[in-house]
Design a protein around this motif. Sequence first.
Motif, mmCIF file in Angstrom:
data_model
loop_
_atom_site.group_PDB
_atom_site.id
_atom_site.type_symbol
_atom_site.label_atom_id
_atom_site.label_comp_id
_atom_site.label_asym_id
_atom_site.label_seq_id
_atom_site.Cartn_x
_atom_site.Cartn_y
_atom_site.Cartn_z
ATOM 1 N N ASP A 115 0.822 -1.208 0.000
ATOM 2 C CA ASP A 115 0.000 0.000 0.000
ATOM 3 C C ASP A 115 0.857 1.259 0.000
ATOM 4 O O ASP A 115 0.509 2.252 -0.639
ATOM 5 N N ASN A 133 2.353 1.776 -3.536
ATOM 6 C CA ASN A 133 1.367 2.039 -4.577
ATOM 7 C C ASN A 133 0.303 3.049 -4.148
ATOM 8 O O ASN A 133 -0.808 3.032 -4.672
ATOM 9 N N ARG A 180 -2.423 4.925 -6.539
ATOM 10 C CA ARG A 180 -2.615 4.173 -7.778
ATOM 11 C C ARG A 180 -3.581 3.011 -7.617
ATOM 12 O O ARG A 180 -3.819 2.275 -8.561
ATOM 13 N N GLN A 181 -4.134 2.849 -6.449
ATOM 14 C CA GLN A 181 -5.047 1.740 -6.210
ATOM 15 C C GLN A 181 -6.495 2.230 -6.248
ATOM 16 O O GLN A 181 -6.769 3.409 -6.042
ATOM 17 N N TRP A 182 -7.402 1.308 -6.506
ATOM 18 C CA TRP A 182 -8.818 1.663 -6.627
ATOM 19 C C TRP A 182 -9.335 2.315 -5.354
ATOM 20 O O TRP A 182 -10.111 3.264 -5.406
#
Length: 71
Positions: free
Chosen positions: A53, A56, A59-61
């Motif tokens: 996490d 990223n 960039r995650q939903w």
Amino acid sequence: MPVKSNNGTVANKFARAGYNTIVKRNSIFLTTIFVSAFAAEMVFDSVSDRIWDNLNKGRQWKDISAKYTTE
């Protein structure tokens, strides 16, 4: 120089206590192995999820879903 006691070294006493507590009975030994493996898996999963996490972020939903969904 190791600390001596009447029964031997302190390390020997701890080893003997660990053996008598965990290894002597097969049921306790297997339970210890399974509980330790389960705990290690939970710790590993939590740590790897946090690292993933962190690397990223944005960039995650779960980070960008507010832009694309309406309620």
